[in-house]
Design a protein around this motif. Sequence first.
Motif, PDB file in Angstrom:
ATOM      1  N   ILE A  83      56.461  34.362  24.191  1.00  0.00           N
ATOM      2  CA  ILE A  83      55.444  35.068  25.465  1.00  0.00           C
ATOM      3  C   ILE A  83      54.208  33.960  25.061  1.00  0.00           C
ATOM      4  O   ILE A  83      53.775  33.918  24.175  1.00  0.00           O
ATOM      5  N   LYS A  84      53.848  33.466  26.155  1.00  0.00           N
ATOM      6  CA  LYS A  84      52.273  32.639  26.096  1.00  0.00           C
ATOM      7  C   LYS A  84      50.747  33.445  27.247  1.00  0.00           C
ATOM      8  O   LYS A  84      51.080  33.448  28.375  1.00  0.00           O
ATOM      9  N   ASN A  85      49.757  34.212  26.493  1.00  0.00           N
ATOM     10  CA  ASN A  85      49.526  35.176  27.339  1.00  0.00           C
ATOM     11  C   ASN A  85      47.501  33.839  27.095  1.00  0.00           C
ATOM     12  O   ASN A  85      47.446  34.640  28.312  1.00  0.00           O
ATOM     13  N   ALA A  86      47.583  33.017  26.191  1.00  0.00           N
ATOM     14  CA  ALA A  86      46.441  32.534  26.630  1.00  0.00           C
ATOM     15  C   ALA A  86      46.459  31.270  27.551  1.00  0.00           C
ATOM     16  O   ALA A  86      47.788  30.947  28.513  1.00  0.00           O
ATOM     17  N   LYS A  87      45.421  30.368  27.672  1.00  0.00           N
ATOM     18  CA  LYS A  87      45.590  28.915  27.873  1.00  0.00           C
ATOM     19  C   LYS A  87      46.385  27.378  28.149  1.00  0.00           C
ATOM     20  O   LYS A  87      46.842  28.111  26.258  1.00  0.00           O
ATOM     21  N   ILE A  88      47.678  27.271  28.502  1.00  0.00           N
ATOM     22  CA  ILE A  88      48.353  26.001  28.271  1.00  0.00           C
ATOM     23  C   ILE A  88      47.692  24.822  27.582  1.00  0.00           C
ATOM     24  O   ILE A  88      47.617  24.264  28.267  1.00  0.00           O
ATOM     25  N   SER A  89      46.803  25.152  26.885  1.00  0.00           N
ATOM     26  CA  SER A  89      46.243  23.722  26.049  1.00  0.00           C
ATOM     27  C   SER A  89      47.181  22.522  25.780  1.00  0.00           C
ATOM     28  O   SER A  89      47.832  22.579  25.336  1.00  0.00           O
ATOM     29  N   LEU A  98      47.935  33.312  35.439  1.00  0.00           N
ATOM     30  CA  LEU A  98      46.776  34.470  36.198  1.00  0.00           C
ATOM     31  C   LEU A  98      45.398  33.279  35.115  1.00  0.00           C
ATOM     32  O   LEU A  98      44.894  33.189  35.963  1.00  0.00           O
ATOM     33  N   SER A  99      45.910  33.184  33.969  1.00  0.00           N
ATOM     34  CA  SER A  99      44.883  32.584  33.157  1.00  0.00           C
ATOM     35  C   SER A  99      44.818  31.408  33.042  1.00  0.00           C
ATOM     36  O   SER A  99      44.428  30.735  32.828  1.00  0.00           O
ATOM     37  N   ASN A 100      45.948  30.718  34.019  1.00  0.00           N
ATOM     38  CA  ASN A 100      45.786  29.182  33.695  1.00  0.00           C
ATOM     39  C   ASN A 100      46.104  29.105  35.289  1.00  0.00           C
ATOM     40  O   ASN A 100      47.198  27.474  36.243  1.00  0.00           O
ATOM     41  N   MET A 101      45.828  29.088  36.154  1.00  0.00           N
ATOM     42  CA  MET A 101      46.008  29.037  37.810  1.00  0.00           C
ATOM     43  C   MET A 101      45.421  27.646  37.922  1.00  0.00           C
ATOM     44  O   MET A 101      46.006  27.106  38.567  1.00  0.00           O
ATOM     45  N   PHE A 104      45.289  44.160  32.794  1.00  0.00           N
ATOM     46  CA  PHE A 104      45.262  44.196  31.771  1.00  0.00           C
ATOM     47  C   PHE A 104      45.448  42.970  31.125  1.00  0.00           C
ATOM     48  O   PHE A 104      45.449  41.940  30.931  1.00  0.00           O
ATOM     49  N   ILE A 105      46.318  42.342  32.488  1.00  0.00           N
ATOM     50  CA  ILE A 105      46.833  41.315  32.289  1.00  0.00           C
ATOM     51  C   ILE A 105      46.271  39.664  31.637  1.00  0.00           C
ATOM     52  O   ILE A 105      45.793  39.159  31.072  1.00  0.00           O
ATOM     53  N   ASN A 106      44.736  39.870  33.141  1.00  0.00           N
ATOM     54  CA  ASN A 106      43.759  39.163  33.002  1.00  0.00           C
ATOM     55  C   ASN A 106      43.012  39.651  31.995  1.00  0.00           C
ATOM     56  O   ASN A 106      41.943  38.877  32.811  1.00  0.00           O
ATOM     57  N   LEU A 135      34.609  48.468  29.423  1.00  0.00           N
ATOM     58  CA  LEU A 135      34.707  47.134  29.897  1.00  0.00           C
ATOM     59  C   LEU A 135      35.037  47.394  27.637  1.00  0.00           C
ATOM     60  O   LEU A 135      34.036  47.443  27.177  1.00  0.00           O
ATOM     61  N   GLN A 136      35.844  46.504  26.701  1.00  0.00           N
ATOM     62  CA  GLN A 136      36.387  46.281  25.459  1.00  0.00           C
ATOM     63  C   GLN A 136      36.516  44.738  25.611  1.00  0.00           C
ATOM     64  O   GLN A 136      36.665  43.883  26.251  1.00  0.00           O
ATOM     65  N   ILE A 137      35.940  44.523  24.402  1.00  0.00           N
ATOM     66  CA  ILE A 137      36.209  43.669  23.941  1.00  0.00           C
ATOM     67  C   ILE A 137      36.849  43.333  22.572  1.00  0.00           C
ATOM     68  O   ILE A 137      37.003  44.214  21.453  1.00  0.00           O
ATOM     69  N   ILE A 138      37.987  42.301  22.781  1.00  0.00           N
ATOM     70  CA  ILE A 138      39.175  41.975  21.347  1.00  0.00           C
ATOM     71  C   ILE A 138      39.804  40.096  21.474  1.00  0.00           C
ATOM     72  O   ILE A 138      38.928  39.752  23.181  1.00  0.00           O
ATOM     73  N   THR A 139      40.148  39.980  20.440  1.00  0.00           N
ATOM     74  CA  THR A 139      40.061  39.015  20.334  1.00  0.00           C
ATOM     75  C   THR A 139      40.948  38.685  21.099  1.00  0.00           C
ATOM     76  O   THR A 139      42.385  39.248  21.858  1.00  0.00           O
ATOM     77  N   ARG A 140      41.815  37.140  21.868  1.00  0.00           N
ATOM     78  CA  ARG A 140      42.577  36.947  22.462  1.00  0.00           C
ATOM     79  C   ARG A 140      43.804  36.611  21.601  1.00  0.00           C
ATOM     80  O   ARG A 140      45.264  37.074  22.201  1.00  0.00           O
ATOM     81  N   THR A 141      44.396  36.798  20.735  1.00  0.00           N
ATOM     82  CA  THR A 141      45.092  37.014  19.123  1.00  0.00           C
ATOM     83  C   THR A 141      45.481  38.298  19.630  1.00  0.00           C
ATOM     84  O   THR A 141      47.001  38.575  20.375  1.00  0.00           O
TER      85      THR A 141
END
Length: 595
Positions: free
Chosen positions: A499-505, A534-537, A593-595, A417-423
Amino acid sequence: MVIRSVEEGLRINPQPPNPFVTEKKLNEYFEQINNFLKTDKPIPSSLYDSMKEEFEKVKNIYEQSNTTLNLYHISHNFYSRTAMFFLEKNYEIAFHNFITALQFLLARMKIRTYSEGSLDIMSRYYHSLCIRLAEKDSKKLVFRESHIDQFSKMYNHIRDIGNNLDGRFYVIFDSILGIYLHKTYKHVVGKTVYEEEDLDILNSVEKHLLLLKDLALNFPEKMTYNLGLIFNLLYRNYKFKLYFYLNNYEQSGNENYLTSVNDLTRALRSSSQEAKRVYEKLLSITSTPNQKKILEERLVGTIIDTLYSDYLHSLYVTFDFFSALRHIDKLHTYLVNIVFVEKKHINKSQLDYFSSEMLMLKSFLKIILIEFELVKLARDSNQKKIKNIASGVLDKIRQSRLIFKYKHDEKLTNYQLQIITRTFSGQISEYLVHELLLDMTNLKIKGEVDKKIKPLLEKTTDTSHDKIMRNHRLNKKEKDCPDIDVYYDLSKDPLAVFIKNAKISRNEKRKIYKELDYVNQKGVKKIYYCINMLSNMQELNDIKDFFNILNSKFSSLDITVLDLKSLFNEILIQFNRNGFKKFNFSDIDLFRFIN
């Protein structure tokens, strides 16, 4: 001698009754009820009672004179109007009368068909009644043996009439079975928790659906649509039974548990595959655009059902956690393709459901990885206090893990388990995409490639290494100039990849709008947005609609939306086909990794 009534005339001179005379008053009542149906006003009880009384008189005349043709004619007209009278009072009685009306109509048409004018009027009339039955919110309509008997008689008539049955009536009979299937199932599908008595209901529903399936297997080709619907409902029934077993029986508490779950997941796959075959066959013979659209939607549903049944089998029967991840990933990829490539809408509740399944898997995986960490801490620490805390938390973690009813194998010990920031996660994605695209310049495109991704890869192989830039700014002097994650610095056709890795808010949408507005001003016309779907299903439909609006607003731009994981996957496949692996990890590692 004066004859005072039709009955008296028959006794004196037993000739076949003249329908124009015999049915005159009854037809007047029929017409009065028709007028109420046209205005949507309730049919008065007094009018219904008068119609019923007159019907019994005429029915008795036709029975005594053995005038079957006319008897069937007045019967289907009477029972269809009786159905509409009871529609607001008792849905089950209304439905029963409507099916009875159809039986008499078919029996009448089996003896002799109606004229074209009459067929046109009746088909429109019965079609309008079907719509009323479908739109009415019924509180209770349950599967009954008597209903199955009625449908059986109805379809025996259809078989006997064969090709002489007017096509417009196929639609009506098909519709009424569809209404029946939907309405009777409403009392089951709304539940989320299933008790022991619910299993009896589900078993009864399954029995009746199988009886209807046997009837529908003998339908004319035009009527196989509801055969597909029956398989769809069997799928749902098996799914609810599976949920019952998962919710009520511990794996160690019932010796038939695993056998039942195995049988049900296989039945799920079989019923979805059967439905798929039906809809594929119908699509091959259907030319009506609206009907094609409905069938295509049904076909998509059956493919989703099949993929989901494979996922359930891996998760609860073979207990292969990583296989389950692959199946849910395959399902996710299919949903993205349906929404963004085929431009179809997926039900929001379905997207929410599959997103929740994904979150459950992720949560379970995190719990396992935390458990590994605590086991190691309790074992290796020299401090008694830390050992006690780790052991205490470990007990709670193990209790939580059992609630999931998932199993795992030793493969999970290879993960941490790794803890990293969204950025930081986003920056890694940008870096990887850029590095992979750079190395694509040395490759040749081989084999089949996703049709939306292929143009980007082809452009990449035609571009020199130094022209593909990361975090590029078109004008560094401008404060509001956005970074382009990957920029193709081409004099003729420059290209931008965001590239948009986070939720499309909402904020991310504003950012996207500004990015497009800026590159449009600077003459960059080809834009790719690589989004972590995957983050925006849950929001696939919303994202599609958002980009549809952007395409209209920026009509001069060529905007393509890609799934970030699919892009990674296609690039890695090209590395393999060209004889080497860029990275030594599997598709499931990429998925994690992606999710």
